[in-house]
Scaffold this active site. Structure first.
Site, short mmCIF file in Angstrom:
data_model
loop_
_atom_site.label_atom_id
_atom_site.label_comp_id
_atom_site.label_asym_id
_atom_site.label_seq_id
_atom_site.Cartn_x
_atom_site.Cartn_y
_atom_site.Cartn_z
N CYS A 136 -2.04 -10.23 2.29
CA CYS A 136 -2.07 -10.24 0.82
C CYS A 136 -2.79 -9.00 0.28
CB CYS A 136 -2.80 -11.46 0.31
SG CYS A 136 -1.96 -13.02 0.57
N GLU A 138 -5.15 -8.82 -1.92
CA GLU A 138 -6.61 -8.99 -2.02
C GLU A 138 -7.29 -8.66 -0.70
OE1 GLU A 138 -4.19 -11.01 -2.91
OE2 GLU A 138 -4.82 -12.49 -4.39
#
Ligand code: THU
Length: 138
Positions: free
Chosen positions: A56, A58
């Site tokens: 991801c 993040e």
């Protein structure tokens, strides 16, 4: 975190989102982390034919920071949406919440943004209550 700083982080997350590698989902995510020392790191989602190997946005951003020696997260901004579409509020997945919690300093802010005008702010505890931690030295 004042409005200008938040706006700057959303802009950096938007730029990172353009680098997303998302041939399987068509969903593009960008993230920008601000570290305690004032430095910024950005990341995008990076998918894989073996879906579980996907990273991801993040975690890409947090891992870039940590791998450069920056371990204290002051804030993270996240933007996401389908390719060629507008961003909608995109919340960090469970694994990313746990990773954010690992490196978040006290008062760390999570900004979930549609654009520079429309964003929501959360504490780590709000998005991951009763967080699992082992006893760390610091
Ligand atoms: N994704 C992120 O990058 N961050 C999130 O918080 C949610 C999901 C990515 C993973 C995958 O590439 C795509 O979005 C669809 O799940």
């Amino acid at each position: 975190m004042n409005e200008n700083e938040i706006s700057e982080m959303i802009e950096l997350a938007m730029q990172a989102r353009t680098k997303a590698y998302e041939p399987y989902s068509n969903f593009q995510v960008g993230a920008c982390v601000k570290m305690e020392n004032g430095s910024y790191y950005t990341g995008c989602n990076i998918e894989n034919a073996s879906y579980g190997a996907t990273n991801c946005a993040e975690r890409t951003a947090v891992f870039k920071a940590v791998s450069e020696g920056c371990r204290k997260l002051s804030a993270i901004a996240i933007v996401g949406g389908l390719k060629d579409g507008e961003c909608d509020y995109t919340y960090p997945c469970g694994i990313c919440r746990q990773v954010i919690a690992e490196f978040a300093e006290q008062g760390c802010v999570i900004v979930v943004a549609k654009n520079k005008q429309e964003y929501r702010m959360y504490s780590v505890e709000e998005l991951l209550p009763e967080t699992f931690h082992l006893n760390k030295e610091e």
